[in-house]
Write a protein that holds these residues in place. Structure first.
Motif, PDB file in Angstrom:
ATOM      1  N   SER A 280       0.857  -1.179   0.000  1.00 39.84           N
ATOM      2  CA  SER A 280       0.000   0.000   0.000  1.00 39.84           C
ATOM      3  C   SER A 280       0.892   1.227   0.000  1.00 39.84           C
ATOM      4  N   LYS A 281       0.641   2.130  -0.935  1.00 43.53           N
ATOM      5  CA  LYS A 281       1.433   3.363  -1.022  1.00 43.53           C
ATOM      6  C   LYS A 281       0.519   4.491  -1.491  1.00 43.53           C
ATOM      7  N   PRO A 282       0.219   5.466  -0.637  1.00 41.44           N
ATOM      8  CA  PRO A 282      -0.671   6.566  -1.042  1.00 41.44           C
ATOM      9  C   PRO A 282       0.074   7.621  -1.838  1.00 41.44           C
ATOM     10  N   GLU A 283      -0.696   8.513  -2.437  1.00 39.49           N
ATOM     11  CA  GLU A 283      -0.102   9.637  -3.141  1.00 39.49           C
ATOM     12  C   GLU A 283       0.450  10.644  -2.141  1.00 39.49           C
ATOM     13  N   TYR A 284       1.429  11.404  -2.588  1.00 38.65           N
ATOM     14  CA  TYR A 284       2.126  12.327  -1.689  1.00 38.65           C
ATOM     15  C   TYR A 284       1.259  13.527  -1.331  1.00 38.65           C
ATOM     16  N   ASN A 285       0.366  13.937  -2.219  1.00 37.20           N
ATOM     17  CA  ASN A 285      -0.464  15.117  -1.987  1.00 37.20           C
ATOM     18  C   ASN A 285      -1.399  14.861  -0.803  1.00 37.20           C
ATOM     19  N   PRO A 286      -1.400  15.714   0.230  1.00 34.85           N
ATOM     20  CA  PRO A 286      -2.259  15.452   1.393  1.00 34.85           C
ATOM     21  C   PRO A 286      -3.741  15.587   1.107  1.00 34.85           C
ATOM     22  N   SER A 287      -4.124  16.302   0.046  1.00 29.09           N
ATOM     23  CA  SER A 287      -5.538  16.458  -0.278  1.00 29.09           C
ATOM     24  C   SER A 287      -6.071  15.327  -1.140  1.00 29.09           C
ATOM     25  N   SER A 288      -5.222  14.401  -1.537  1.00 27.42           N
ATOM     26  CA  SER A 288      -5.637  13.291  -2.395  1.00 27.42           C
ATOM     27  C   SER A 288      -5.907  12.060  -1.542  1.00 27.42           C
ATOM     28  N   ILE A 289      -6.958  11.318  -1.913  1.00 26.84           N
ATOM     29  CA  ILE A 289      -7.301  10.079  -1.201  1.00 26.84           C
ATOM     30  C   ILE A 289      -6.989   8.855  -2.060  1.00 26.84           C
ATOM     31  N   LYS A 290      -6.304   9.042  -3.173  1.00 26.19           N
ATOM     32  CA  LYS A 290      -5.983   7.931  -4.055  1.00 26.19           C
ATOM     33  C   LYS A 290      -4.680   7.262  -3.627  1.00 26.19           C
ATOM     34  N   PHE A 291      -4.466   6.061  -4.158  1.00 25.58           N
ATOM     35  CA  PHE A 291      -3.270   5.281  -3.839  1.00 25.58           C
ATOM     36  C   PHE A 291      -2.522   4.965  -5.134  1.00 25.58           C
ATOM     37  N   LYS A 292      -1.203   5.007  -5.047  1.00 31.65           N
ATOM     38  CA  LYS A 292      -0.382   4.537  -6.159  1.00 31.65           C
ATOM     39  C   LYS A 292      -0.387   3.014  -6.211  1.00 31.65           C
ATOM     40  N   ILE A 293      -0.310   2.375  -5.063  1.00 29.77           N
ATOM     41  CA  ILE A 293      -0.339   0.916  -4.940  1.00 29.77           C
ATOM     42  C   ILE A 293      -1.312   0.575  -3.821  1.00 29.77           C
ATOM     43  N   GLN A 294      -2.249  -0.318  -4.087  1.00 29.02           N
ATOM     44  CA  GLN A 294      -3.208  -0.739  -3.070  1.00 29.02           C
ATOM     45  C   GLN A 294      -3.588  -2.196  -3.343  1.00 29.02           C
ATOM     46  N   LEU A 295      -2.836  -3.115  -2.754  1.00 32.17           N
ATOM     47  CA  LEU A 295      -3.034  -4.546  -2.976  1.00 32.17           C
ATOM     48  C   LEU A 295      -3.890  -5.121  -1.848  1.00 32.17           C
ATOM     49  N   VAL A 296      -5.137  -4.700  -1.770  1.00 31.83           N
ATOM     50  CA  VAL A 296      -6.039  -5.257  -0.768  1.00 31.83           C
ATOM     51  C   VAL A 296      -6.480  -6.644  -1.210  1.00 31.83           C
ATOM     52  N   ALA A 297      -6.716  -7.514  -0.239  1.00 30.26           N
ATOM     53  CA  ALA A 297      -7.078  -8.899  -0.550  1.00 30.26           C
ATOM     54  C   ALA A 297      -8.434  -8.986  -1.216  1.00 30.26           C
ATOM     55  N   LEU A 298      -9.283  -7.991  -1.018  1.00 29.62           N
ATOM     56  CA  LEU A 298     -10.626  -8.001  -1.598  1.00 29.62           C
ATOM     57  C   LEU A 298     -10.598  -7.963  -3.121  1.00 29.62           C
ATOM     58  N   HIS A 299      -9.492  -7.505  -3.713  1.00 24.79           N
ATOM     59  CA  HIS A 299      -9.377  -7.399  -5.172  1.00 24.79           C
ATOM     60  C   HIS A 299      -8.649  -8.576  -5.808  1.00 24.79           C
ATOM     61  N   HIS A 300      -8.261  -9.586  -5.002  1.00 28.97           N
ATOM     62  CA  HIS A 300      -7.454 -10.669  -5.548  1.00 28.97           C
ATOM     63  C   HIS A 300      -7.958 -12.062  -5.187  1.00 28.97           C
ATOM     64  N   ILE A 301      -8.581 -12.223  -4.039  1.00 33.66           N
ATOM     65  CA  ILE A 301      -9.044 -13.551  -3.650  1.00 33.66           C
ATOM     66  C   ILE A 301     -10.570 -13.539  -3.591  1.00 33.66           C
ATOM     67  N   PRO A 302     -11.227 -14.709  -3.696  1.00 33.54           N
ATOM     68  CA  PRO A 302     -12.696 -14.753  -3.675  1.00 33.54           C
ATOM     69  C   PRO A 302     -13.255 -14.200  -2.359  1.00 33.54           C
ATOM     70  N   ASP A 303     -14.300 -13.434  -2.501  1.00 34.82           N
ATOM     71  CA  ASP A 303     -14.945 -12.814  -1.345  1.00 34.82           C
ATOM     72  C   ASP A 303     -16.043 -13.739  -0.818  1.00 34.82           C
TER      73      ASP A 303
END
Length: 451
Positions: A280-303
């Protein structure tokens, strides 16, 4: 149906052994393991103020004690204070009969209506900063103690380094080589050894003077007479939470509460401890809520989610519907393997064979007609429904307890199509060899059992 949103009822076992819901887990695409917040490395990326969004480097944040220099918190409720302007009438020094207006600024809380005028804080002529700061009466004593323990820590660190250097740097082998009888250039070799010895850390023999020890006293200030003569007004007495916000003052009355600079927040990245890749790596801008890298398990394994649970009875078999969701863009094969023993409190019968989950299609979620399920030959004794990439699977559960929650455990096995460049060999095209079987232990809490 309410259990669809109760993520805490379905737990997955992380690689470190802890159980967490899927929304709290990460999936490392390089070592193909689940990671929780306890088995990842946390790194601070940036410091910023949550109110003015000012970004500052770590050295400046440490110097300011992780506080924003411009924003203040309300001492009563903790809400952010805003600067308000007002006009006051002043007497003209040249003509006392005429009045003149002046624009001044003060602090106010929009939530509890607290103002800086309530504690007698003087108004300012400018809107930016410059508010009066109140020093702690014990600040000098605290600084002396901090300086003493800092010097003590530095001295102990130097002593440890000196012991390591002395243990490792033994010059016996060099002495045997350069100080053998009949050796030449003895003077040059001696200077060489003296140069090596100069690299060793020198011992610090300076004495550290400890600060004056605090003396205990039995004299206590008498209680003011107003506590006996005047009625108690609870609105003017500070609460325990308000006192703990400023432990250096601990005022018992509301008139003694002073605003405090807002605490900084951080943006942090999380890294896998085995392969040291970012999860997990967020963007540097403090006003941004986006991530450069976000490998949450919800996006890769069956829910896994609980879809429908009937009323459970002790010793009686019941059919429970569990919903499986495929998060990937490719079809996924799934298997189940029942587990027994604690913490399971019920016996579980899982479907045999492999179940196929359709690839995720965003358009099919909004148009049921677009989802074609005719190619799948589903057994109605195992599959209750199929809707796009979602599948309703029937589990047979027999509670083994009469009181308490029924918990079942099983292994979730699925075929994962990896896209990591480490797994795929260079110069080869993608094929079925990139798919591999992975498994995770799952635990489902089905609710209370009845007699």
């Amino acid at each position: 149906m309410a259990t669809l949103l109760q993520f805490e009822k379905v737990l997955l076992r992380c690689s470190c052994g802890n159980q967490s819901p899927i929304i709290s887990l990460y999936f490392c695409k390089h070592c193909l393991k689940l990671r929780c917040g306890l088995c990842v490395s946390h790194e601070v990326d940036s410091y910023s103020c949550p109110n003015c969004l000012e970004n500052m480097p770590s050295a400046e944040a440490k110097l300011k004690k992780n506080r924003c220099a411009n924003c203040l918190d309300c001492p009563s409720c903790g809400h952010s204070l805003t600067t308000r302007a007002t006009s006051v009438a002043l007497t003209n020094s040249q003509s006392p009969d005429r009045k003149m207006t002046k624009k001044v600024y003060y602090l106010a809380c929009g939530l509890c209506r607290w103002t800086s005028r309530d504690i007698g804080l003087a108004d300012k002529d400018t809107a930016s900063g410059g508010w009066e700061e109140y020093d702690n009466r014990d600040a000098q004593r605290l600084n002396e103690l901090l300086e003493f323990y800092h010097q003590l820590a530095v001295k102990e660190k130097n002593e440890r380094e000196q012991k390591k250097f002395t243990k490792r740097r033994t010059y016996l082998r060099l002495q045997e080589k350069y100080f053998t009888p009949g050796g030449l250039n003895t003077r040059r070799k001696t200077s060489f050894l003296s140069a090596l010895s100069s690299l060793a850390p020198k011992s610090d023999d300076t004495e550290i003077t400890p600060p004056k020890a605090a003396e205990a006293t039995g004299e206590v200030e008498p209680l003011p007479s107003k506590y006996y003569t005047q009625p108690l007004v609870l609105e003017k007495v500070t609460t325990l939470a308000q006192r703990l916000k400023r432990p250096e003052f601990t005022n018992s009355e509301v008139e003694g509460l002073y605003p405090r600079h807002k605490h900084l927040v951080i943006k942090r990245s999380q890294r896998c401890r085995d392969c040291e890749h970012n999860l997990s790596k967020p963007e540097y801008n403090p006003s941004s809520i986006k991530f450069k890298i976000q490998l949450v398990a919800l996006h890769h394994i069956p829910d896994l989610r609980i879809y429908l649970v009937p009323k459970l009875y002790h010793g009686k078999e019941s059919v429970v519907t569990v919903q499986l969701t495929n998060p990937s863009q490719e079809p996924m094969e799934v298997r189940f393997e029942a587990l027994s023993g604690p913490p399971a409190t019920g016996s579980l019968t899982v479907p045999d064979g492999e179940l196929i989950l359709a690839a995720k299609d965003i358009a099919a979620e909004f148009d049921e007609k677009a989802a074609d399920t005719s190619q799948y030959k589903d057994n109605p004794e195992i599959i209750q429904f199929r809707n796009g990439h979602k599948l309703g699977v029937l589990f047979k559960v027999t509670p083994e307890i009469s009181n308490g929650d029924v918990v079942v455990c099983f292994k979730l096995k699925y075929k994962y199509h990896t896209t990591s460049p480490i797994r795929s060999s260079p110069g080869e095209e993608d094929s079925d060899d990139d798919a591999m079987w992975l498994e995770h232990e799952a635990q489902i809490n089905l609710g209370p059992s009845s007699i």
